[in-house]
Design a protein around this motif. Structure first.
Motif, PDB file in Angstrom:
ATOM      1  N   TYR A  84     -31.142  27.594   5.793  1.00  0.00           N
ATOM      2  CA  TYR A  84     -31.946  26.420   4.789  1.00  0.00           C
ATOM      3  C   TYR A  84     -33.301  26.353   4.650  1.00  0.00           C
ATOM      4  O   TYR A  84     -33.481  25.871   3.860  1.00  0.00           O
ATOM      5  CB  TYR A  84     -31.280  24.985   5.522  1.00  0.00           C
ATOM      6  N   GLN A 143     -23.616  26.846   3.638  1.00  0.00           N
ATOM      7  CA  GLN A 143     -24.762  27.317   3.509  1.00  0.00           C
ATOM      8  C   GLN A 143     -25.310  27.948   2.442  1.00  0.00           C
ATOM      9  O   GLN A 143     -26.328  28.091   2.115  1.00  0.00           O
ATOM     10  CB  GLN A 143     -25.242  27.617   4.922  1.00  0.00           C
ATOM     11  N   ARG A 146     -26.097  23.930  -2.670  1.00  0.00           N
ATOM     12  CA  ARG A 146     -27.697  23.685  -1.912  1.00  0.00           C
ATOM     13  C   ARG A 146     -27.918  22.587  -2.382  1.00  0.00           C
ATOM     14  O   ARG A 146     -29.391  21.206  -2.807  1.00  0.00           O
ATOM     15  CB  ARG A 146     -29.130  24.434  -2.089  1.00  0.00           C
TER      16      ARG A 146
END
Length: 185
Positions: A84, A143, A146
């Protein structure tokens, strides 16, 4: 060796599998890592269930179970911090990892004082673990996304897990506080 201990050892075995899958350039890598983490979460629940149901508590299991849990969560969060790459992700992840270190040290200290039961796992601790598992599975699974609703839900889940983590730490520290204060002369 009993069923709960085998499940705990299996969870420890899953850690390097999880890490390798995280870095492999597979098309469904996010799904596979979330699946492995989910299996680890299920075995965490199952080893406790079987230990209680079958009365198969052992010193090895009492030692390994929390170690396996903390390793899996800390390693998953460390990998996700890298993925991230943002302060708003790192902050709650560090809170969760830091709390695990503090409470592990507290439990060791209390055990030396012969008062381990005053910092035994509580309902809030179980709730915290469940929130962490749910948040990490979502963050692993999505993941590569975003933005959007799923990203927002997963980040909220992570912050809820971090808040429950802090709350449980406060509960444990308050329970141990009388034993941590200096003795009066």
């Amino acid at each position: 060796m009993n069923i709960p201990n085998l499940l705990t050892l299996f969870r420890i075995f899953l850690i390097p599998v999880f890490v390798v899958l995280f870095y492999l350039p597979l098309e469904y890598r996010a799904f596979y890592t979330a699946l492995v983490f989910s299996i680890a979460g299920i075995t965490d629940w199952a080893d406790g269930y079987f230990a209680r149901k079958l009365g198969q508590f052992t010193p090895l299991g009492a030692f390994l179970d929390p170690v396996a849990d903390k390793l899996m969560v800390a390693i998953a969060l460390a990998l996700l911090i890298e993925a991230y790459d943002a302060w708003w992700f790192t902050l709650p992840a560090v809170v969760i990892i830091g709390r695990e270190i503090v409470i592990s040290a507290l439990r060791e200290w209390m055990a030396e004082l012969g008062k381990r039961t005053s910092v035994a796992v509580s309902y809030i601790g179980k709730l915290k673990t469940t929130a962490q598992i749910i948040a990490i599975i979502g963050l692993l699974l999505f993941q590569d996304s975003r933005d959007g609703v799923l990203y927002t839900i997963n980040m909220i889940a992570l912050y809820v897990a971090a808040l429950l983590t802090l709350w449980s730490m406060i509960v444990y520290l308050r329970a141990a506080w009388p034993d941590l204060r200096p003795e009066k002369p």
